[in-house]
Design an enzyme around this catalytic site. Structure first.
Site, PDB file in Angstrom:
ATOM      1  N   TYR A 113       3.727 -48.313  21.545  1.00 11.26           N
ATOM      2  CA  TYR A 113       3.179 -47.090  21.867  1.00 11.26           C
ATOM      3  C   TYR A 113       2.913 -47.023  23.341  1.00 11.26           C
ATOM      4  O   TYR A 113       3.937 -45.566  24.113  1.00 11.26           O
ATOM      5  CB  TYR A 113       1.996 -45.968  21.621  1.00 11.26           C
ATOM      6  CG  TYR A 113       1.568 -45.468  21.543  1.00 11.26           C
ATOM      7  CD1 TYR A 113       2.182 -44.578  21.146  1.00 11.26           C
ATOM      8  CD2 TYR A 113       0.309 -44.883  22.435  1.00 11.26           C
ATOM      9  CE1 TYR A 113       1.253 -42.842  21.481  1.00 11.26           C
ATOM     10  CE2 TYR A 113       0.048 -44.437  23.005  1.00 11.26           C
ATOM     11  CZ  TYR A 113       0.783 -42.716  22.521  1.00 11.26           C
ATOM     12  OH  TYR A 113       0.078 -41.638  22.722  1.00 11.26           O
ATOM     13  N   LYS A 132       6.068 -44.348  25.938  1.00 11.77           N
ATOM     14  CA  LYS A 132       5.343 -44.115  26.660  1.00 11.77           C
ATOM     15  C   LYS A 132       5.139 -44.117  28.389  1.00 11.77           C
ATOM     16  O   LYS A 132       5.746 -43.549  29.116  1.00 11.77           O
ATOM     17  CB  LYS A 132       3.567 -44.125  26.895  1.00 11.77           C
ATOM     18  CG  LYS A 132       3.664 -42.439  25.543  1.00 11.77           C
ATOM     19  CD  LYS A 132       3.836 -41.522  24.989  1.00 11.77           C
ATOM     20  CE  LYS A 132       3.807 -40.855  23.476  1.00 11.77           C
ATOM     21  NZ  LYS A 132       4.246 -39.703  23.281  1.00 11.77           N
ATOM     22  N   SER A 163       1.290 -40.290  27.787  1.00  6.65           N
ATOM     23  CA  SER A 163      -0.713 -41.007  27.381  1.00  6.65           C
ATOM     24  C   SER A 163      -0.572 -41.430  28.886  1.00  6.65           C
ATOM     25  O   SER A 163      -0.121 -42.004  29.280  1.00  6.65           O
ATOM     26  CB  SER A 163      -0.275 -41.688  26.049  1.00  6.65           C
ATOM     27  OG  SER A 163      -1.480 -43.180  25.684  1.00  6.65           O
ATOM     28  N   ASN A 188       6.332 -32.542  22.646  1.00  6.43           N
ATOM     29  CA  ASN A 188       5.029 -33.150  22.244  1.00  6.43           C
ATOM     30  C   ASN A 188       5.175 -34.137  20.646  1.00  6.43           C
ATOM     31  O   ASN A 188       4.256 -34.490  20.738  1.00  6.43           O
ATOM     32  CB  ASN A 188       3.914 -31.574  21.711  1.00  6.43           C
ATOM     33  CG  ASN A 188       3.348 -32.354  20.535  1.00  6.43           C
ATOM     34  OD1 ASN A 188       1.802 -32.515  22.076  1.00  6.43           O
ATOM     35  ND2 ASN A 188       2.803 -31.921  19.374  1.00  6.43           N
ATOM     36  N   THR A 230      -8.000 -36.713  16.947  1.00 12.53           N
ATOM     37  CA  THR A 230      -6.659 -35.757  15.948  1.00 12.53           C
ATOM     38  C   THR A 230      -6.761 -36.980  15.219  1.00 12.53           C
ATOM     39  O   THR A 230      -7.235 -38.000  15.278  1.00 12.53           O
ATOM     40  CB  THR A 230      -5.835 -35.907  16.892  1.00 12.53           C
ATOM     41  OG1 THR A 230      -5.141 -36.784  17.722  1.00 12.53           O
ATOM     42  CG2 THR A 230      -5.759 -34.842  18.086  1.00 12.53           C
TER      43      THR A 230
END
Length: 245
Positions: free
Chosen positions: A163, A167, A140, A86, A198
């Site tokens: 990012y 992923k 993602s 995670n 978040t």
């Protein structure tokens, strides 16, 4: 009692996934880069009556930390049933492909891609004795190359480039790992928790943490006849929940 290790679990989706697994009767090793923060998260869960949990210090960017965590966990249990990779970082925004410094690419890949691989390799031997071992790589929807080349997609060409690339790479690792373990009891899947509010995204997402964690936990608790090598994403495929790669 089945056991689970979750990296980056002292807050947000990882913390909620730990809570939901505890509620289902698992013993959870709550992984945190900062042991003090991990202990604080454990205290919160114990205050709610969820006592089958303890913190494990693990920094997925550090081989030394991963190996130390493996030694520690091996002294506590002989079998690990669930591994949830995670821990992840965004690398900050924006990330235009030609203007983002290569150091940002390396930093993001170190955590999101290499970290997940290193943790999986370190703990795989502890998972092999499990009757129904489960590996969940938290990814993602942005990592779908198919969706990123579909102009009608609502997140088309969203550009946190480092990012997104990390992923997509994690998704590729998931496919290969699932294939290599296809003749075993392992189930290996990638799960997009969705665009969730978040601190990872400054609470900009429309999704809730409990719903996001439930998607992760569902893959972590698949039955023996459950699928492997899948990319789950309600954001990408709301009707089926199975995203194209």
């Amino acid at each position: 009692m089945k056991t689970a290790l979750i990296t980056g679990a002292n807050k947000s989706i990882g913390f909620e996934a730990a809570k939901q697994l505890l509620q289902q009767g698992y013993y959870v090793y709550l992984g945190s880069r900062d042991l003090q923060k991990g202990a604080g998260a454990v205290s919160q869960l114990q205050a709610e009556g969820l006592t089958s949990v303890e913190p494990i210090e693990i920094d997925v960017d550090s081989a030394e930390s991963i190996n130390a965590a493996r030694v520690t966990l091996g002294q506590k249990t002989q079998v690990l049933d669930v591994l949830i990779n995670n821990a992840g970082i965004s690398g900050g925004l924006p990330q235009p492909s030609l203007e983002t410094d290569i150091s940002i690419y390396k930093e993001v890949f170190e955590t999101n891609f290499f970290g997940a691989i290193a943790v999986t390799q370190a703990f795989l031997d502890l998972m092999k004795p499990a009757a129904e071992p489960r590996i969940v790589n938290v990814t993602s929807g942005l990592g779908s190359l198919t969706m990123q080349t579909t102009p009608t997609w609502k997140y088309f060409m969203v550009k946190p480039t480092a990012y997104v690339a990390s992923k997509a790479a994690l998704n590729a690792f998931t496919i290969v790992l699932a294939h290599e373990l296809r003749d075993t009891a392992f189930k290996v899947n990638a799960v997009d928790p969705g665009y969730t509010a978040t601190d990872f995204n400054h609470h900009s997402g429309p999704g809730t943490v409990p719903d996001a964690a439930a998607r992760v936990v569902k893959a972590a608790t698949l039955a023996q006849d459950g699928p492997t090598g899948q990319f789950y994403s309600d954001d990408n495929a709301p009707e089926t929940g199975i995203s194209p790669w």
